[in-house]
Design a protein around this motif. Structure first.
Motif, PDB file in Angstrom:
ATOM      1  N   GLN A 137       0.812  -1.351   0.097  1.00  0.00           N
ATOM      2  CA  GLN A 137       0.210   0.035   0.083  1.00  0.00           C
ATOM      3  C   GLN A 137       0.868   1.414   0.103  1.00  0.00           C
ATOM      4  O   GLN A 137       1.731   1.388   0.673  1.00  0.00           O
ATOM      5  CB  GLN A 137      -0.920   0.070   1.367  1.00  0.00           C
ATOM      6  CG  GLN A 137      -1.864   1.232   1.193  1.00  0.00           C
ATOM      7  CD  GLN A 137      -2.192   1.824   2.647  1.00  0.00           C
ATOM      8  OE1 GLN A 137      -1.428   1.439   3.601  1.00  0.00           O
ATOM      9  NE2 GLN A 137      -2.993   2.806   2.853  1.00  0.00           N
ATOM     10  N   HIS A 141     -14.308   3.397   2.711  1.00  0.00           N
ATOM     11  CA  HIS A 141     -12.834   3.645   2.037  1.00  0.00           C
ATOM     12  C   HIS A 141     -12.853   4.647   0.863  1.00  0.00           C
ATOM     13  O   HIS A 141     -13.750   5.167   0.580  1.00  0.00           O
ATOM     14  CB  HIS A 141     -12.130   2.276   1.703  1.00  0.00           C
ATOM     15  CG  HIS A 141     -12.930   1.927   0.725  1.00  0.00           C
ATOM     16  ND1 HIS A 141     -12.736   1.946  -0.926  1.00  0.00           N
ATOM     17  CD2 HIS A 141     -14.388   1.284   0.226  1.00  0.00           C
ATOM     18  CE1 HIS A 141     -13.600   1.256  -1.731  1.00  0.00           C
ATOM     19  NE2 HIS A 141     -14.735   0.937  -0.835  1.00  0.00           N
ATOM     20  N   GLU A 181      -9.591   6.714  -1.946  1.00  0.00           N
ATOM     21  CA  GLU A 181      -8.508   6.651  -2.769  1.00  0.00           C
ATOM     22  C   GLU A 181      -7.451   7.476  -1.982  1.00  0.00           C
ATOM     23  O   GLU A 181      -6.140   7.591  -2.451  1.00  0.00           O
ATOM     24  CB  GLU A 181      -8.542   6.742  -4.096  1.00  0.00           C
ATOM     25  CG  GLU A 181      -9.325   5.590  -5.005  1.00  0.00           C
ATOM     26  CD  GLU A 181     -10.669   5.824  -4.813  1.00  0.00           C
ATOM     27  OE1 GLU A 181     -11.311   4.907  -4.404  1.00  0.00           O
ATOM     28  OE2 GLU A 181     -11.263   6.683  -4.941  1.00  0.00           O
ATOM     29  N   HIS A 200      -4.818   6.613   6.866  1.00  0.00           N
ATOM     30  CA  HIS A 200      -5.078   5.369   6.229  1.00  0.00           C
ATOM     31  C   HIS A 200      -6.512   5.405   5.456  1.00  0.00           C
ATOM     32  O   HIS A 200      -7.433   5.408   6.182  1.00  0.00           O
ATOM     33  CB  HIS A 200      -5.298   4.260   7.268  1.00  0.00           C
ATOM     34  CG  HIS A 200      -5.322   2.729   7.054  1.00  0.00           C
ATOM     35  ND1 HIS A 200      -4.408   2.289   6.171  1.00  0.00           N
ATOM     36  CD2 HIS A 200      -6.312   1.848   7.001  1.00  0.00           C
ATOM     37  CE1 HIS A 200      -4.826   0.777   5.905  1.00  0.00           C
ATOM     38  NE2 HIS A 200      -6.072   0.809   6.462  1.00  0.00           N
ATOM     39  N   ARG A 206      -7.801   2.942   3.379  1.00  0.00           N
ATOM     40  CA  ARG A 206      -8.294   1.612   3.263  1.00  0.00           C
ATOM     41  C   ARG A 206      -9.639   1.208   4.149  1.00  0.00           C
ATOM     42  O   ARG A 206     -10.496   0.657   3.547  1.00  0.00           O
ATOM     43  CB  ARG A 206      -7.362   0.588   3.410  1.00  0.00           C
ATOM     44  CG  ARG A 206      -6.360   0.379   2.218  1.00  0.00           C
ATOM     45  CD  ARG A 206      -5.428  -0.929   2.103  1.00  0.00           C
ATOM     46  NE  ARG A 206      -4.660  -0.963   1.066  1.00  0.00           N
ATOM     47  CZ  ARG A 206      -3.877  -1.946   0.946  1.00  0.00           C
ATOM     48  NH1 ARG A 206      -4.002  -2.855   1.573  1.00  0.00           N
ATOM     49  NH2 ARG A 206      -3.156  -1.980  -0.139  1.00  0.00           N
ATOM     50  N   CYS A 207      -9.758   1.876   5.111  1.00  0.00           N
ATOM     51  CA  CYS A 207     -10.897   1.742   6.004  1.00  0.00           C
ATOM     52  C   CYS A 207     -10.902   2.569   7.080  1.00  0.00           C
ATOM     53  O   CYS A 207     -10.025   2.972   7.753  1.00  0.00           O
ATOM     54  CB  CYS A 207     -10.760   0.179   6.593  1.00  0.00           C
ATOM     55  SG  CYS A 207      -9.586  -0.189   7.673  1.00  0.00           S
ATOM     56  N   THR A 253     -13.768  -5.246   8.788  1.00  0.00           N
ATOM     57  CA  THR A 253     -12.163  -4.917   8.903  1.00  0.00           C
ATOM     58  C   THR A 253     -11.423  -6.339   9.210  1.00  0.00           C
ATOM     59  O   THR A 253     -12.166  -6.970  10.089  1.00  0.00           O
ATOM     60  CB  THR A 253     -11.717  -3.826   9.299  1.00  0.00           C
ATOM     61  OG1 THR A 253     -11.627  -3.813  10.737  1.00  0.00           O
ATOM     62  CG2 THR A 253     -12.535  -2.736   8.801  1.00  0.00           C
ATOM     63  N   TYR A 313      -7.168  -2.943   8.728  1.00  0.00           N
ATOM     64  CA  TYR A 313      -6.219  -2.354   7.718  1.00  0.00           C
ATOM     65  C   TYR A 313      -6.830  -2.438   6.487  1.00  0.00           C
ATOM     66  O   TYR A 313      -6.784  -1.686   5.605  1.00  0.00           O
ATOM     67  CB  TYR A 313      -5.004  -2.851   7.825  1.00  0.00           C
ATOM     68  CG  TYR A 313      -3.732  -2.444   7.105  1.00  0.00           C
ATOM     69  CD1 TYR A 313      -3.258  -1.389   7.939  1.00  0.00           C
ATOM     70  CD2 TYR A 313      -3.432  -2.551   5.728  1.00  0.00           C
ATOM     71  CE1 TYR A 313      -1.899  -0.716   7.303  1.00  0.00           C
ATOM     72  CE2 TYR A 313      -2.433  -1.780   5.159  1.00  0.00           C
ATOM     73  CZ  TYR A 313      -1.899  -0.767   5.877  1.00  0.00           C
ATOM     74  OH  TYR A 313      -0.809   0.020   5.435  1.00  0.00           O
ATOM     75  N   ASN A 314      -7.620  -3.690   6.167  1.00  0.00           N
ATOM     76  CA  ASN A 314      -8.374  -4.105   4.947  1.00  0.00           C
ATOM     77  C   ASN A 314      -9.606  -4.366   5.283  1.00  0.00           C
ATOM     78  O   ASN A 314      -9.907  -5.017   6.306  1.00  0.00           O
ATOM     79  CB  ASN A 314      -7.628  -5.007   4.333  1.00  0.00           C
ATOM     80  CG  ASN A 314      -6.125  -5.018   3.655  1.00  0.00           C
ATOM     81  OD1 ASN A 314      -5.899  -4.032   2.909  1.00  0.00           O
ATOM     82  ND2 ASN A 314      -5.198  -5.570   4.393  1.00  0.00           N
ATOM     83  N   HIS A 351     -17.427   2.564  -0.530  1.00  0.00           N
ATOM     84  CA  HIS A 351     -16.838   3.749  -0.887  1.00  0.00           C
ATOM     85  C   HIS A 351     -17.438   5.121  -0.607  1.00  0.00           C
ATOM     86  O   HIS A 351     -18.641   5.150  -0.288  1.00  0.00           O
ATOM     87  CB  HIS A 351     -16.652   3.914  -2.512  1.00  0.00           C
ATOM     88  CG  HIS A 351     -15.653   4.611  -2.883  1.00  0.00           C
ATOM     89  ND1 HIS A 351     -16.180   5.859  -3.357  1.00  0.00           N
ATOM     90  CD2 HIS A 351     -14.411   4.539  -3.178  1.00  0.00           C
ATOM     91  CE1 HIS A 351     -14.895   6.712  -3.847  1.00  0.00           C
ATOM     92  NE2 HIS A 351     -13.912   5.662  -3.826  1.00  0.00           N
TER      93      HIS A 351
END
Length: 487
Positions: free
Chosen positions: A100, A152, A154, A408, A410-411, A430, A435-436, A443
């Motif tokens: 990442q 999440h 971008e 962060h 991603r979440c 998660t 983390y993921n 989104h």
């Protein structure tokens, strides 16, 4: 040489027909409906919005967005990860990070040591929802809210991330969520703005990310759809008071004269911003009486003031802003957004995060309870969240009493309540490292589509043509309201 005639002659054929069509449409509409009379009646569907909206019966007529600028640490507040206690000071596995992108603040670190949350979590509500000890009032209302743990984005840095969630694009220049609502749904009241923003004081990290007017600006929409900002001290709105020696009757005559000049300017140029100026001057005149009454919290009962907590008596506090938000939606302000800064804990989470959480905890709970007691929660949507999340690994040094967290995307966690949202729901999941996302990703454009849906708007059908593109808040990719959150 006459610059005015030069300007008029320079209007292109396309511009002419576009403006002519709008003018004829407005004239036809005015001939069928008495717009001033319609504004006086103030129907719940709104005045000044698009005729085809709402697309379907809305659950929410209005919304309040509590925006935690700087990004709250989800694993220290809502995303309980007890497994991380066994990982203290061990490096984040590459199988979790998966290459990442990192910010420049931690990309140079030789290690990424796991920092478990030092705060205790306990179960609450009918479903045993885990909430941090930092949010005791939130813990009491888990059955009133929908907790979304899988949001999440971008963007990885503050400015593009907050611009993205507020306007639908990482680049500046797009209309904000509140401006889209003002443009699409119009106003439900005659004497207050459709869209209001407040930026209260905060108690935590004193160096906070800047806030820009573009976060609540109208972008390429007419400027009348921008937010009106309530100030923390002095006049609630700049220039609200008459200058010395000017009374209301004199100001009325002045506005009438200015309006005649602006109407002639509009007749010659067709510039819609001229109409925006006229409407804004008139709204400012009406707000001279409506705003002082709005911000007079002495009208509230002692029981209500006590519910919001001791800070409610401090002008510019988050608690005072939440109470004002309730007073605004009670008077049919369409959209209120409160930006609470200081949620950027790159270091010393143990010191700064508790102060931030205490700032908002009781007041956010009180807002939900107040709306519910007054019968307003069913048709008022409330949203709480930031622009991205925080890393489970520590930025810089690590000790059990002190750690920092980097950005962060991603979440992260957002909660919603009222206005068509299922209460007591926990949506998304998660991994053990927060983390993921492993279940039901949301989104930020799906989140915005959900907000629009609650207000009766199909996000795919709310767009405006600009620079050859049909632009919408939720972008060009396929997005959907999160149906699992909706009643």
């Amino acid at each position: 040489m006459d610059p005015r005639n030069d300007y008029i002659q320079a209007i292109t054929r396309r511009h002419f027909f576009q403006k002519g069509a709008l003018g004829l449409g407005a004239a036809a509409l005015a001939s069928m409906t008495d717009l001033p009379a319609q504004a006086a009646k103030l129907p719940s569907s709104g005045v000044g919005g698009l005729p085809q909206l709402p697309h379907f019966a809305p659950k929410a007529k209005r919304a309040i967005y509590l925006f935690m600028a700087g990004a709250p640490c989800q694993m220290d507040l809502f995303d309980y990860k007890p497994q991380m206690n066994q990982w203290y000071d061990k490096d984040l596995p590459e199988s979790v990070r998966q290459g990442q992108r990192l910010t420049t603040m931690t990309s140079g670190q030789s290690r990424f040591p796991i920092a478990p949350s030092k705060f205790k979590f306990t179960p609450h509500g009918e479903n045993g929802t885990m909430v941090s000890e930092l949010l005791p009032y939130h813990a009491k209302m888990v059955d009133d809210i929908a907790l979304v743990k899988s949001v999440h984005t971008e963007a990885i840095n503050h400015d593009p991330a907050i611009t993205y969630i507020c306007t639908g694009n990482q680049l500046p220049g797009r209309p904000s969520l509140g401006s889209w609502l003002s443009y699409g749904l119009g106003s439900m009241n005659e004497n207050l703005p459709t869209f209001v923003v407040m930026t209260p004081n905060w108690s935590g990290r004193q160096q906070a990310q800047a806030l820009y007017n573009r976060l609540w600006g109208a972008g390429f929409l007419p400027s009348k759809h921008s937010a009106v900002t309530l100030r923390k001290s002095g006049d609630p709105i700049l220039f609200l008071s008459n200058p010395e020696g000017v009374d209301s009757s004199l100001r009325r005559r002045m506005l009438d004269s200015v309006s005649k000049i602006n109407q002639e300017t509009y007749r010659l140029s067709g510039d819609p911003e001229t109409q925006s100026r006229i409407s804004q001057y008139e709204m400012a005149f009406r707000m001279q009486s409506s705003v002082p009454e709005l911000v007079d919290l002495k009208q509230e009962s002692q029981a209500t003031l006590d519910m919001y907590g001791p800070d409610v008596s401090k002008p510019g506090s988050f608690a005072a802003s939440c109470l004002l938000a309730r007073r605004m939606v009670e008077r049919d302000v369409r959209f209120v957004q409160i930006f609470h800064r200081g949620w950027d804990q790159h270091g010393n989470v143990a010191r700064d995060l508790p102060a931030q959480a205490k700032d908002v905890d009781q007041a956010a709970w009180a807002l939900i309870q107040d709306l519910k007691m007054r019968g307003l929660l069913d048709d008022t949507l409330v949203v709480w969240g930031g622009e991205f999340g925080r890393t489970i690994y520590s930025q810089g040094g690590l000790s059990k009493d002190n750690y920092g967290r980097d950005h962060h995307p991603r979440c992260f966690t957002v909660w919603m309540a009222g206005g068509g949202v299922k209460p007591g729901v926990v949506h998304g999941e998660t991994d053990d490292f927060s983390y993921n996302i492993v279940k039901d990703p949301v989104h930020i454009s799906d989140l915005n589509a959900t907000i629009l849906h609650c207000l009766g708007i199909d996000h795919s059908k709310l767009s405006i043509s600009t620079q050859g593109l049909d632009v919408r808040l939720t972008g060009v990719e396929e997005r959907h309201p999160v149906k699992q959150l909706l009643l």
